[in-house]
Motif scaffolding. Structure first.
Motif, PDB file in Angstrom:
ATOM      1  N   ASN A   2       0.850  -1.183  -0.132  1.00  0.00           N
ATOM      2  CA  ASN A   2      -0.180   0.082   0.117  1.00  0.00           C
ATOM      3  C   ASN A   2       0.892   1.345  -0.205  1.00  0.00           C
ATOM      4  O   ASN A   2       0.718   2.156  -0.739  1.00  0.00           O
ATOM      5  CB  ASN A   2      -0.781   0.046   1.360  1.00  0.00           C
ATOM      6  N   THR A   5       2.633   1.760  -3.318  1.00  0.00           N
ATOM      7  CA  THR A   5       1.880   2.337  -4.143  1.00  0.00           C
ATOM      8  C   THR A   5       1.672   4.138  -4.050  1.00  0.00           C
ATOM      9  O   THR A   5       1.781   4.812  -5.135  1.00  0.00           O
ATOM     10  CB  THR A   5       0.358   1.772  -4.580  1.00  0.00           C
TER      11      THR A   5
ATOM     12  N   PHE B   3      -4.238   4.591   1.420  1.00  0.00           N
ATOM     13  CA  PHE B   3      -4.017   4.364   0.063  1.00  0.00           C
ATOM     14  C   PHE B   3      -4.591   2.832  -0.379  1.00  0.00           C
ATOM     15  O   PHE B   3      -4.301   2.035   0.457  1.00  0.00           O
ATOM     16  CB  PHE B   3      -2.606   4.502  -0.511  1.00  0.00           C
ATOM     17  N   LYS B   4      -5.354   2.659  -1.350  1.00  0.00           N
ATOM     18  CA  LYS B   4      -5.706   1.162  -1.547  1.00  0.00           C
ATOM     19  C   LYS B   4      -4.922   0.690  -2.746  1.00  0.00           C
ATOM     20  O   LYS B   4      -4.875   1.111  -3.787  1.00  0.00           O
ATOM     21  CB  LYS B   4      -7.156   1.566  -1.895  1.00  0.00           C
ATOM     22  N   ALA B   5      -4.301  -0.362  -2.551  1.00  0.00           N
ATOM     23  CA  ALA B   5      -3.215  -0.958  -3.343  1.00  0.00           C
ATOM     24  C   ALA B   5      -3.995  -1.802  -4.439  1.00  0.00           C
ATOM     25  O   ALA B   5      -5.144  -2.064  -4.348  1.00  0.00           O
ATOM     26  CB  ALA B   5      -2.302  -1.794  -2.675  1.00  0.00           C
ATOM     27  N   SER B   9      -5.963   0.042  -9.078  1.00  0.00           N
ATOM     28  CA  SER B   9      -5.917   1.573  -8.392  1.00  0.00           C
ATOM     29  C   SER B   9      -4.735   2.271  -8.923  1.00  0.00           C
ATOM     30  O   SER B   9      -4.498   3.347  -9.184  1.00  0.00           O
ATOM     31  CB  SER B   9      -5.885   1.553  -6.867  1.00  0.00           C
ATOM     32  N   LEU B  10      -3.527   1.301  -9.073  1.00  0.00           N
ATOM     33  CA  LEU B  10      -2.439   1.869  -9.940  1.00  0.00           C
ATOM     34  C   LEU B  10      -2.740   2.487 -11.098  1.00  0.00           C
ATOM     35  O   LEU B  10      -2.290   3.495 -11.477  1.00  0.00           O
ATOM     36  CB  LEU B  10      -1.102   0.758  -9.589  1.00  0.00           C
ATOM     37  N   ILE B  13      -4.403   5.719 -10.996  1.00  0.00           N
ATOM     38  CA  ILE B  13      -3.387   6.669 -10.509  1.00  0.00           C
ATOM     39  C   ILE B  13      -2.739   7.153 -11.628  1.00  0.00           C
ATOM     40  O   ILE B  13      -2.474   8.492 -12.269  1.00  0.00           O
ATOM     41  CB  ILE B  13      -2.595   6.191  -9.551  1.00  0.00           C
ATOM     42  N   LEU B  14      -2.191   6.335 -12.528  1.00  0.00           N
ATOM     43  CA  LEU B  14      -1.389   6.530 -13.770  1.00  0.00           C
ATOM     44  C   LEU B  14      -2.223   7.363 -14.641  1.00  0.00           C
ATOM     45  O   LEU B  14      -1.849   8.426 -15.237  1.00  0.00           O
ATOM     46  CB  LEU B  14      -1.091   5.117 -14.346  1.00  0.00           C
ATOM     47  N   CYS B  17      -2.709  10.802 -13.305  1.00  0.00           N
ATOM     48  CA  CYS B  17      -1.403  11.561 -13.718  1.00  0.00           C
ATOM     49  C   CYS B  17      -1.246  11.915 -15.181  1.00  0.00           C
ATOM     50  O   CYS B  17      -0.839  13.107 -15.377  1.00  0.00           O
ATOM     51  CB  CYS B  17      -0.243  10.519 -13.576  1.00  0.00           C
ATOM     52  N   ILE B  20      -3.572  14.878 -15.302  1.00  0.00           N
ATOM     53  CA  ILE B  20      -3.039  16.071 -14.960  1.00  0.00           C
ATOM     54  C   ILE B  20      -1.876  16.837 -15.856  1.00  0.00           C
ATOM     55  O   ILE B  20      -1.747  18.103 -16.189  1.00  0.00           O
ATOM     56  CB  ILE B  20      -2.187  15.600 -13.545  1.00  0.00           C
ATOM     57  N   PHE B  21      -0.814  15.683 -16.308  1.00  0.00           N
ATOM     58  CA  PHE B  21       0.133  16.005 -17.459  1.00  0.00           C
ATOM     59  C   PHE B  21      -0.627  16.918 -18.472  1.00  0.00           C
ATOM     60  O   PHE B  21      -0.024  17.889 -18.987  1.00  0.00           O
ATOM     61  CB  PHE B  21       0.756  14.907 -17.522  1.00  0.00           C
TER      62      PHE B  21
END
Lengths: 187, 335
Positions: A2, A5, B3-5, B9-10, B13-14, B17, B20-21
Motif C-alpha cells: 500500500n 503504491t 491508499f488502496k493498493a 488503483s495503480l 492513478i496513472l 497523472c 494532470i500532465f
C-alpha cells in the motif's frame, strides 16, 4: 505494498507537474548582488557604495510606470529605492551647470541636469500618453519592484527610476538607466 | 493515509497523472508550437511591420512573427550588447549595421553579421495639421519663413535618442546653405537653448555641437524622446510643425510639406551635398557608436544576426520586405 503504491503515485504526480512545464521559476533573488557596487565620482573624489549601503538609506516607495521611445508602456509597478538626492549628497552643493552622468554596466549613459536632480523638469504622460503637468516625481536608485528585489532582466540590482506619488503617471523611459554602475558629477 | 493498493488503483492513478500532465501541458503558450520569427525594428517601421506581420502569418500560418520596437541603435544593441537572440534587425540608418555589427562577437571569430540588405528609403518632410498656425499659408517655398515666426512652435525628436532628431537638425543646417541664409537653423533651433548651441560653419561644413542635456529654454522648440510623442503633440495642438520621415507622416495621415531634394535627405544624387551637415553628440550615450553623425540619404536596412535561431524564415520575411508593399501604410519607398 500500500505504502509503495502511495509513494509511486505521489512521485508520478510530482513528475507530471514537473514535466508539464507549468511550474515557473519565480525566484527573483539576484545572485551575485553582493559583488555589485556603485561608484560615485566628483571633483576628483571617488566613493563606492554596496547594495547593502543603499538599502540602509531612507527609502522611497512610489508608482513606477514608463514608456519607451516607440510608445511601449512598462508598468504600472510599485517601486522602492533610495533617493538620488541622498546618494549624491556627499558630492556637495549643486549649481546651475551641474550635470549628473549615470552609467549602466552595459555602457549606456544618460545625463541629468540640476533641475532634474531636484525631481523637476521631467515630461509626464497619462495612460493615453497625453502629456500631463505638475506631477510630483522622485528620482531614486530603485532596488525593489512590486516588493521583490529588482531582477537582472528589469535592470537589477539597481536601476535609476522616476517614481510618482500618483498612480497612472508615466515618464519617459530613456533615462531609466538599467544596471546602474557609476554616477559622475560634472560641474 | 489509506491508499488502496492493487493493479486497478495503480492504473487509475496513472490515468489521473496522465490527465494532470495533459491538463498542465495546455499551459504552454500556443505560440511555442509555431516557429517564432523574432524581429527588431526601428520605431518608424512599427506601423508598416504590423501589416506585413499579419500578411506574412496568413501566408505562412506555421510562423509567428514577434516584432519589438526600439530606436535603430538600441535595436542593434539588443543583439550586440545585451546578447538577446533575434532573427532580423531592421534599422532606419543603413550605416549603422556595418559600424556596429560587422564586428566579431566576443570569444568568436564570426561577426555579428556579414551582410545587410537595403529595403527602403524615405525623406524628411514638415508635418502639420489644419490646426497648425499658418496652416493655410505654408508651402514648399516659404516653409522656413513660417517656422521662423515667433508664434510658431516647432518640434523634433531628441537627436540623442532618435535618428529623425539629428536628421531634423541637418535639414535646417542644409536649408541655410540652400536658401543662402544664416539665420534659419539659429532662429528655429540652436538659438532656442540657453546657452545657445554652438554651430561651426565654414565653406564646406556646418557642424552642430549638441549639449549633453537637450532642454530648450523657450517654448519655440519642443523636443521629445520619440516621434510618437511629437505626433501626439501635433494632433493636440501642442506644437504646430514637426520635421518627420515622410513615411511616418503618411502612416499617420498627417498633412505635410515636401522639402527640396537638396535638403530633404531623400535623394541619393545629393549625397555629397548632405555631407555638409554634421551633428556632434556631446556625450557617448553608447560606447559603441561614434559621436559624429554626418548627413546622408535616409536608407532602411535589414540583416540576419549570426546567432539567429531561424535564419531561413528570416530570409523569407526579408523577401517580403523587399517585395511589393505599395498597399502597406507607412512603408518606406522601395529602393
Amino acid at each position: 505494498m500500500n505504502q509503495k503504491t502511495g509513494w509511486l503515485a505521489v512521485s508520478l504526480i510530482v513528475l507530471s507537474l514537473f514535466m508539464s512545464g507549468c511550474i515557473t521559476d519565480d525566484t527573483d533573488e539576484n545572485t551575485g548582488d553582493e559583488n555589485w557596487n556603485l561608484t560615485l565620482e566628483w571633483d576628483g573624489n571617488t566613493q563606492h557604495m554596496s547594495l547593502s549601503d543603499i538599502r540602509k538609506m531612507p527609502s522611497y516607495t512610489g508608482h513606477a510606470y514608463l514608456v519607451s521611445t516607440t510608445g511601449i508602456r512598462y508598468g504600472p509597478y510599485i517601486g522602492t529605492g533610495a533617493l538620488l538626492s541622498d546618494i549624491i549628497g556627499p558630492m556637495g552643493e549643486l549649481n546651475e551647470t551641474s550635470r549628473l552622468y549615470l552609467y549602466g554596466s552595459d555602457e549606456y549613459l544618460w545625463v541629468l541636469d540640476n533641475i532634474q536632480l531636484k525631481g523637476e523638469g521631467y515630461i509626464t504622460f497619462d495612460e493615453n500618453l497625453s502629456e500631463t503637468e505638475n506631477q510630483i516625481i522622485t528620482p531614486v536608485l530603485m532596488y525593489e519592484l512590486d516588493g521583490k528585489p529588482l531582477s537582472e532582466e528589469d535592470g537589477g540590482p539597481v536601476r535609476f527610476a522616476l517614481l510618482s506619488e500618483n498612480p497612472g503617471v508615466i515618464t519617459e523611459g530613456s533615462g531609466w538607466v538599467k544596471w546602474v554602475s557609476k554616477l559622475e558629477l560634472h560641474r | 493515509m489509506g491508499f488502496k493498493a492493487g493493479v486497478t488503483s495503480l492504473g487509475s492513478i496513472l490515468c489521473i497523472c496522465l490527465i494532470i500532465f495533459l491538463f498542465f501541458s495546455g499551459c504552454t503558450d500556443e505560440r511555442e508550437e509555431k516557429t517564432q520569427v523574432r524581429v527588431l525594428a526601428a520605431g518608424s517601421l512599427l506601423l508598416p511591420f504590423e501589416q506585413i506581420e499579419k500578411r506574412f502569418e496568413e501566408k505562412y500560418p506555421e510562423t509567428d512573427v514577434l516584432v519589438e520596437g526600439h530606436g535603430s541603435i538600441q535595436c542593434i544593441r539588443q543583439v550586440t550588447d545585451l546578447n538577446r537572440q533575434f532573427d532580423i534587425v531592421a534599422v532606419a540608418d543603413d550605416s549603422l549595421i556595418p559600424i556596429l555589427m560587422y564586428r566579431p562577437m566576443p570569444k568568436s571569430e564570426k561577426n555579428w553579421t556579414d551582410s545587410h540588405e537595403l529595403f527602403g528609403r524615405t525623406e524628411m518632410v514638415l508635418a502639420y495639421t489644419n490646426k497648425s498656425a499658418y496652416a493655410g499659408e505654408i508651402s514648399t517655398e516659404n516653409w522656413y519663413e513660417i517656422l521662423m515666426k515667433p508664434d510658431v512652435r516647432f518640434g523634433c525628436a531628441n537627436p540623442v535618442l532618435d535618428a529623425s532628431g539629428y536628421r531634423a537638425i541637418m535639414v535646417l543646417a542644409l536649408a541655410d546653405r540652400f536658401y543662402n541664409r544664416t539665420d534659419i537653423l539659429d532662429t528655429i533651433y540652436t538659438g532656442q537653448f540657453s546657452p545657445g548651441i554652438p554651430v561651426r560653419m565654414d565653406e564646406l561644413v556646418t557642424q552642430i555641437l549638441l549639449p549633453d542635456v537637450m532642454k530648450p529654454s523657450s517654448r519655440k522648440v519642443t523636443i521629445r524622446d520619440g516621434s510618437i510623442f511629437l505626433l501626439s503633440l501635433l494632433q493636440t495642438g501642442g506644437i504646430d510643425y514637426a520635421l518627420e520621415y515622410r513615411c511616418v507622416a503618411e502612416g499617420e495621415n498627417l498633412k505635410y510639406i515636401s522639402l527640396p531634394d537638396a535638403i530633404n535627405l531623400g535623394n541619393t544624387s545629393y549625397a555629397d551635398n548632405y555631407k555638409s551637415a554634421v551633428v556632434d553628440l556631446n556625450f557617448k550615450r553608447f560606447s559603441t557608436i561614434d559621436l559624429t553623425r554626418i548627413g546622408a540619404p535616409i536608407v532602411y536596412a535589414v540583416c540576419i544576426p549570426a546567432l539567429a535561431e531561424h535564419p531561413e524564415e528570416a530570409r523569407v520575411f526579408i523577401a517580403e520586405l523587399t517585395g511589393d508593399n505599395s498597399d502597406v501604410l507607412g512603408m518606406p519607398y522601395p529602393i
